[in-house]
Design an enzyme around this catalytic site. Structure first.
Site, PDB file in Angstrom:
ATOM      1  CB  CYS A   2      -1.081   0.126   1.179  1.00  0.00           C
ATOM      2  SG  CYS A   2      -2.155  -1.298   1.297  1.00  0.00           S
ATOM      3  NE  ARG A  28       4.653   1.865   0.094  1.00  0.00           N
ATOM      4  CZ  ARG A  28       5.481   1.775   1.042  1.00  0.00           C
ATOM      5  NH1 ARG A  28       6.837   1.847   0.755  1.00  0.00           N
ATOM      6  NH2 ARG A  28       5.437   1.214   2.121  1.00  0.00           N
ATOM      7  CD1 TRP A  73       0.456  -6.440  -2.801  1.00  0.00           C
ATOM      8  CD2 TRP A  73       0.038  -6.894  -0.711  1.00  0.00           C
ATOM      9  NE1 TRP A  73       1.062  -7.671  -2.681  1.00  0.00           N
ATOM     10  CE2 TRP A  73       0.695  -8.017  -1.141  1.00  0.00           C
ATOM     11  CE3 TRP A  73      -0.042  -7.054   0.628  1.00  0.00           C
ATOM     12  CZ2 TRP A  73       1.026  -9.144  -0.358  1.00  0.00           C
ATOM     13  CZ3 TRP A  73       0.205  -8.032   1.487  1.00  0.00           C
ATOM     14  CH2 TRP A  73       0.638  -9.085   0.685  1.00  0.00           C
ATOM     15  CG  ASN A  99       1.392   0.860   4.316  1.00  0.00           C
ATOM     16  OD1 ASN A  99       0.920  -0.538   4.088  1.00  0.00           O
ATOM     17  ND2 ASN A  99       2.593   1.310   4.094  1.00  0.00           N
ATOM     18  N   GLY A 100      -1.102  -0.832   6.197  1.00  0.00           N
ATOM     19  CA  GLY A 100      -0.962  -1.786   7.425  1.00  0.00           C
ATOM     20  C   GLY A 100      -2.020  -2.486   7.778  1.00  0.00           C
ATOM     21  CD  GLU A 469      18.244 -12.349  -6.096  1.00  0.00           C
ATOM     22  OE1 GLU A 469      17.821 -12.782  -5.446  1.00  0.00           O
ATOM     23  OE2 GLU A 469      17.833 -11.467  -6.837  1.00  0.00           O
ATOM     24  CE  LYS A 473      15.043 -10.870  -8.450  1.00  0.00           C
ATOM     25  NZ  LYS A 473      15.374 -10.103  -7.405  1.00  0.00           N
ATOM     26  CD  GLU A 476      10.691 -11.090  -7.527  1.00  0.00           C
ATOM     27  OE1 GLU A 476      11.939 -11.115  -7.863  1.00  0.00           O
ATOM     28  OE2 GLU A 476      10.336  -9.912  -6.488  1.00  0.00           O
ATOM     29  CG  HIS A 492      22.040 -35.361  -1.659  1.00  0.00           C
ATOM     30  ND1 HIS A 492      22.501 -36.770  -1.426  1.00  0.00           N
ATOM     31  CD2 HIS A 492      23.059 -34.565  -1.884  1.00  0.00           C
ATOM     32  CE1 HIS A 492      23.946 -36.679  -1.253  1.00  0.00           C
ATOM     33  NE2 HIS A 492      24.369 -35.326  -1.701  1.00  0.00           N
ATOM     34  CE  LYS A 591      12.212  -2.318  -4.720  1.00  0.00           C
ATOM     35  NZ  LYS A 591      12.863  -3.240  -5.506  1.00  0.00           N
TER      36      LYS A 591
END
Ligand code: AGP
Length: 596
Positions: A2, A28, A73, A99-100, A469, A473, A476, A492, A591
């Protein structure tokens, strides 16, 4: 998670400022958005979907001297017009953005409903304007009513409210970011500085529990009892140009290409090639018997790398996922340093882990990109990574800057005096990244493997965090299955998933034992018909077994991961682009993740 924007005091264009701010904050959260402008009345427009849908719906004539905006969000309730912010009270005279998370909203909602209030959304936020409405009806001033409503809620929040017949924005924060922008005649409010950077670079960072009142270019900050607090104005070093796409199709691509510049900034004034020394003001006098890194996502991969660097330098170190550490922290001693690696400085899991460490009395260090962020203000020390604003949801340049910052930390704590080789390698790194960017064949590799069923990434030692990473990426931004493994682990279990339709990206640099063993793992993969993409400096024999090669310049083994990662960033970018994905704003993600 948010984004909030607010503006008061401009004679015109308040709506434009809000919409521009929302565009900048869209990273956001982007499942719905809305604005409220107050004049004699409060006018609200909000829409499910991205900000362009709001822009198309809003009446351009809607204007006023004061307004707030929000990009969402979802946490409580699906993305719909009703659940989009701002939310209003029964009279429609109070509008609030948030926001929260309000943890006790169920009981508050029941109380309000029983008292006859009509709540229209599934959100936790909507209780706030209704409590303000009650307090105003009881004869409180707007400021008192806002504070009394905030006193009823539990959880984490950044809140802003506007009122019919007032030019003021009232705002507060507890656990979610909020910053005031000080213009000449106008005042601004946002979750993040870039939202108003075009209008002012003078800011006041709010702390938890503080209340801001903005009106016609003036601002005051008080505590929860309304007592005036002294706050200082800071100058922001970022400029508005850094937050623009500058001709690139996506922020992510721009930020990948910004890595040479970002690393030069990270190193400036901190290393001396001639003496081979590292001297970071923020780390002056720092000692630690052991180090615990806490971080999430990409920052966790940088933390894994950092722990390896410190271990190699003789300092016991471990990296922990912050969300796990916050509930089950590792034992500490008096000499333990806990390092929160967080680009935004606002990730709730990382902040919770750092608070857990602080409660146990150990020293904390924030390794962050954002001056004035909560991590920077909460920790004993701050090591800024100086990557510049990163807008794309997928972290790219900040990973490289974190890796470089980890080297600065490790050289400081190991106190070797002369770190000539590593200093030279760090100084060479920006130029080598440029070489990779100029000559990369990542797009051709992406073209060849865009239709694959999934992707695996393997690497040993310092290349293991890069394998993780690379996979993060890829998943995502392409929404395709991807996994990263330490190269030795593949056999394994995960090897069962390897087929002719699952390319394996093998990161192999140098000719040491690590490289030789990884080449062995590559042969195992090749024997099972999986296409192999070698990401290599060409020193080993890995390219003999590879279907495609992504070349790296030779460098010190410990900085080679940055170069390998640039190639993998480009592959993920091009695969996502060919699939037509929403690269800068991947589905379901935000983000800055400010909920635990
Ligand atoms: C990475 O591409 C993601 N955006 C995500 O994993 C991110 O790194 C994580 O949420 C941590 O963010 P931070 O660095 O701001 O704390």
């Amino acid at each position: 998670m948010c984004g909030i924007i607010g503006c008061t005091g401009r004679e015109t264009e308040t709506l434009d400022v809000l919409l521009h701010g929302l565009d900048t904050l869209e990273y956001r959260g982007y499942d719905s958005a809305g604005v409220a402008l107050a004049n004699g009345t409060v006018e609200v427009c909000k829409r499910e979907g991205e900000i362009d849908r709001l822009r198309a719906a809003v009446d351009p004539a809607m204007d006023g001297p004061v307004g707030i905006g929000h990009t969402r969000w979802s946490t409580h309730g699906p993305p719909t017009d009703e659940n989009a912010h701002p939310h209003t009270d029964c009279t429609g005279d109070v509008a609030v953005v948030h926001n929260g998370i309000i943890e006790n909203y169920d009981e508050l909602k029941a109380e309000l409903t029983a008292a006859g209030h009509e709540l229209e959304s599934d959100t936790d936020t909507e209780v706030v304007p209704h409590f303000i409405e009650d307090a105003l009806a009881d004869g409180m001033s707007r400021d008192e009513a806002f504070r009394s409503a905030v006193a009823r809620i539990e959880g984490s929040y950044a809140l802003a409210a506007v009122f019919a017949g007032s030019e003021a924005i009232l705002a507060t924060r507890e656990g979610s970011p909020l910053v005031v922008g000080v213009g000449d005649d106008a005042a601004y409010l946002a979750s993040d500085v870039p939202a108003f950077l075009e209008y002012t670079d003078r800011v006041v960072y709010l702390d938890d529990g503080e209340f801001a009142r903005l009106e016609s270019g003036s601002w005051t900050v008080t505590d929860a009892e309304g007592r005036l607090l002294e706050k200082s104005i800071s100058q922001v070093e970022w400029d508005a140009e850094e937050t623009a796409k500058s001709g690139y199709d996506h922020y992510m691509l721009k930020e990948i290409h910004e890595q040479p510049r970002a690393l030069r900034k990270c190193l400036r004034g901190r290393v001396d090639e001639l003496t081979g020394t590292v001297d970071v003001e923020a780390l002056e006098g720092l000692t630690a018997e052991s180090v615990q890194f806490v971080a999430c996502g990409t920052s966790y991969h940088a933390a894994l790398y950092g722990a390896q660097r410190l271990q190699a330098a003789g300092v016991p170190a471990q990296a922990f996922l912050a969300s796990e550490y916050a509930t089950a922290p590792a034992p500490v001693t008096e000499g333990t340093l806990v390092v929160g690696v967080t680009q935004s400085g606002e990730t709730a899991d990382t902040l919770a882990a750092l608070r857990r460490a602080q409660a146990r009395g150990v020293e904390t260090l924030a390794m962050t990109n954002v001056v004035g962020s909560t991590a920077a203000r909460d920790c004993d020390r701050t090591l800024l990574i100086r990557a510049g604003p990163e807008i794309g949801v997928a972290a790219t340049k900040t990973f490289s800057s974190q890796v470089v910052a980890c080297n600065l930390l490790s050289a400081t704590l190991a106190d070797r005096g002369d770190s000539r080789e590593i200093v030279q390698a760090l100084r060479d790194l920006p130029g080598q990244i440029q070489e990779v960017l100029d000559a990369s064949r990542a797009e051709a590799v992406a073209e060849r493997f865009v239709d694959s069923d999934g992707y695996f990434f393997i690497g040993r030692g310092h290349q293991h965090p890069v394998a993780l990473e690379g996979a993060l990426k890829m998943k995502e931004i392409t929404y395709k299955h991807a996994e990263g493994f330490p190269a030795g682990e593949l056999k394994h279990g995960p090897l069962a998933l390897v087929t002719g339709r699952t390319p394996v990206f093998a990161i192999v640099t140098g000719t040491d034992e690590e490289a030789t063993k990884t080449v062995g793992n590559v042969k195992e993969v090749e024997a099972r018909d999986a296409p192999v993409v070698a990401v290599t400096d060409g020193a080993s024999t890995v390219d003999r077994y590879a279907d495609a090669v992504l070349e790296l310049p030779e460098t010190e083994p410990c900085v080679a991961p940055v170069l390998a990662n640039v190639q993998l960033q480009l592959v993920a970018y091009h695969v996502a682009n060919k699939l037509g994905r929403s690269i800068d704003k991947p589905r379901n993600l935000a983000k800055s993740v400010t909920v635990e």
